[in-house]
Design an enzyme around this catalytic site. Structure first.
Site, mmCIF file in Angstrom:
data_model
loop_
_atom_site.group_PDB
_atom_site.id
_atom_site.type_symbol
_atom_site.label_atom_id
_atom_site.label_comp_id
_atom_site.label_asym_id
_atom_site.label_seq_id
_atom_site.Cartn_x
_atom_site.Cartn_y
_atom_site.Cartn_z
ATOM 1 C CB VAL A 86 -0.914 0.017 1.242
ATOM 2 C CG1 VAL A 86 -1.756 1.278 1.260
ATOM 3 C CG2 VAL A 86 -1.796 -1.223 1.257
ATOM 4 C CB SER A 87 1.784 3.635 -2.645
ATOM 5 O OG SER A 87 2.118 2.616 -3.562
#
Length: 445
Positions: A86-87
Site C-alpha cells: 500500500v503506497s
C-alpha cells in the site's frame, strides 16, 4: 492477448460493517497531514482519504502502521523482496489529483492492491468504474476480497501482465478516461496509450537513469506529452517489464557502478586510477537545507555521455574516495571517473543557517576534463533549469528520427522518448571517450 481472469465485485456479498474508533481517528489524522502538505487540494480526494478504510487493505499490519503516511509492504517474494504494498498516502493522493477525474469516469489501474483502487472508486463515484490488474493472482484475489469487504464501489480486478493492457471486453469503446500505473516502469507500454481516450491522462512512475518520477502524460493522438513530474518510488516491475541492471564492483566491492539504461562501459585501469591523485573542482552552485535537487539528477542523467551511478560502501573501505550520502552521479571516461558530491560550506544551529556546495572529484588521466564537464553540467542546470524543475518530455511512439522534435532521444525496447532541456546543447561539445571512441549517451545517475 492471452486469456485473463476477471473478478468483479460480488454484489451479493455485503460489506463487512464496523471499525474501531482508533481507525477513524488515525485515518482523519493521516488525511489532515496529506491535505496540510498540499497533496490533496480537491474536496473529492480529501473526502476519499477521510472515508476509505486504509487499514482494511493492510490487515497484516496494526492500525498505527496502516495509517502512517508511508508505504506498507503487504507481500514478499521467496527472497524477502517486496512485491506488493500500500503506497504512501501522499503519493497516491498526488497522483490521483493529477488524473483530474470527473464523476462517472472509467479508470484503469495497473498494479493492484486494493486501497488505491478504492480511493479511485470513491473519487469517480457510484456511476464510475475502476478496472485494476496485477500480474500476481494472489494479489488479484486479495484485491477482490478486500474491496468487496470494504464496500469500495464498482471495482473489477483482473489477472494479467500490465504491459499487455486490459482485456478488450473491459475497455470502454472510446478508451479509459484515465490510467494510473502503480509500479516503477522503465518503459511505456503501447497498450497504455492505445487504450486511453484522446486527451486522457496517464500517470506512471517512470525510471529515467534509475531515478523515478511520477510523470503525468496526456494523450494527443499517437504521442504522450508530459505535464507534471513528482519525485517518487514504487516496487519495480515484474513480468515483461522486469529487467536486470548491469553493475560493476570496484576495489573489492567498496565502490559499485550502476549502468541503469545501458550496457556496462569499459572499466579497465579504473581501479589503478582511483588509487592515484584526486582532482577537485568547486562548482560555485550552492543550496540550503531541504532544497530539492531532483531536477539536477534528471538533468545530469539525460544528456551526459558515459553516465552511471556510483555507490560506496564505506565499511569496506580503503578511503580512496568520498561519496556524499553513499550514492553519486558520475561519468566514466577511459580509465577515468568523475562524480558529484555536496560539501557543507556553512554550519549553524538551525536548518536555515546551513548551506552546501556541489563539488566534483575526479580520478585518472582524463580527470581535469571530466571534472570540468561535470561541473559545467551543474552550472548549466543552475542557470537554465534550477527554478523550473522539469523538462519537456514527449513519448512519440515509434516516430522516425527525421520527424522527432529537438532534444535527447531515449530509445527503449517499446516506444522512444524525447527529453528537452533548456540550454542543453552546450553539454555535449566535448564528448567523453572510451578507448578513443565517442561514448553513447546513457541516462543514469
Amino acid at each position: 492477448m492471452p486469456p485473463a481472469h476477471t473478478y468483479p465485485l460480488a454484489v451479493a456479498q455485503p460489506p463487512v460493517p464496523g471499525e474501531p474508533a482508533e481507525a477513524v481517528r488515525r485515518r482523519q489524522a493521516m488525511a489532515a497531514a496529506v491535505v496540510a502538505d498540499g497533496w490533496a487540494p480537491s474536496e473529492k480526494v480529501q473526502d476519499a482519504l477521510r472515508t476509505v478504510p486504509r487499514h482494511r487493505y493492510a490487515p497484516e499490519r496494526d492500525l498505527k502502521t496502516a495509517y502512517d503516511d508511508l508505504a506498507v509492504v503487504t507481500r514478499l517474494d521467496g527472497t524477502g523482496k517486496p512485491t506488493s504494498s500500500v503506497s504512501a498516502a501522499w503519493l497516491q493522493a498526488g497522483m490521483i489529483e493529477n488524473l483530474q477525474l470527473e464523476a462517472g469516469a472509467v479508470v484503469h489501474e495497473a498494479g493492484s492492491g486494493g486501497y488505491n483502487a478504492a480511493l479511485l472508486a470513491h473519487v469517480v463515484g457510484p456511476n464510475g468504474r475502476v478496472v485494476t490488474g496485477d500480474i500476481d493472482p494472489y494479489i488479484v484475489h486479495r484485491t477482490h476480497r478486500l474491496t468487496t469487504e470494504a464496500g469500495s464501489g464498482d471495482v473489477t480486478a483482473f489477472h494479467g501482465d500490465a504491459v499487455l493492457g486490459v482485456p478488450a471486453r473491459l475497455v470502454p469503446r472510446s478508451g479509459f478516461d484515465a490510467t494510473m500505473i502503480t509500479y516503477n516502469a522503465w518503459d511505456v507500454a503501447p497498450a497504455w496509450r492505445e487504450q486511453l481516450a484522446e486527451g486522457g491522462p496517464l500517470v506512471l512512475p517512470l525510471e529515467i537513469g534509475g531515478y523515478t518520477r511520477a510523470i503525468t502524460f496526456r494523450r494527443a493522438g499517437d504521442v504522450l506529452h508530459a505535464e507534471r513530474f513528482t519525485h517518487c518510488g514504487y516496487i519495480r516491475a515484474q513480468g515483461e517489464h522486469a529487467r536486470t541492471i548491469p553493475v560493476v564492483d570496484l576495489l573489492g566491492g567498496e565502490l559499485r557502478l550502476r549502468f541503469e539504461d545501458g550496457d556496462p562501459a569499459p572499466t579497465e585501469g579504473l581501479e589503478e586510477a582511483l588509487r592515484g591523485p584526486r582532482h577537485e573542482i568547486a562548482t560555485g552552485v550552492k543550496m540550503g537545507s531541504g532544497f530539492y535537487f531532483g531536477s539536477l539528477q534528471l538533468y545530469a542523467a539525460t544528456p551526459l555521455p558515459g553516465f552511471c551511478r556510483l555507490s560506496a560502501h564505506r565499511e569496506k573501505g580503503t578511503g580512496v574516495t568520498l561519496i556524499a550520502n553513499g550514492d553519486a552521479p558520475a561519468i566514466l571516461g577511459n580509465a577515468a571517473l568523475a562524480y558529484l558530491v555536496h560539501v557543507q560550506t556553512r554550519h549553524g544551529d538551525s536548518p536555515a543557517d546551513r548551506e552546501w556546495e556541489w563539488a566534483v572529484h575526479a580520478f585518472g588521466e582524463q580527470r581535469p576534463r571530466l571534472a570540468q564537464q561535470l561541473a559545467a553540467t551543474v552550472r548549466a542546470w543552475d542557470r537554465d533549469v534550477r527554478d523550473s524543475n522539469n523538462p519537456d518530455l514527449t513519448e512519440p511512439a515509434g516516430t522516425p528520427d527525421r520527424l522527432l522534435p529537438a532534444g535527447d532521444i531515449v530509445d527503449r525496447p517499446l516506444p522512444r522518448m524525447v527529453i528537452q532541456w533548456p540550454g542543453r546543447d552546450v553539454l555535449l561539445r566535448a564528448p567523453v571517450e572510451h578507448g578513443g571512441t565517442p561514448a553513447a549517451t546513457v541516462e543514469g545517475m
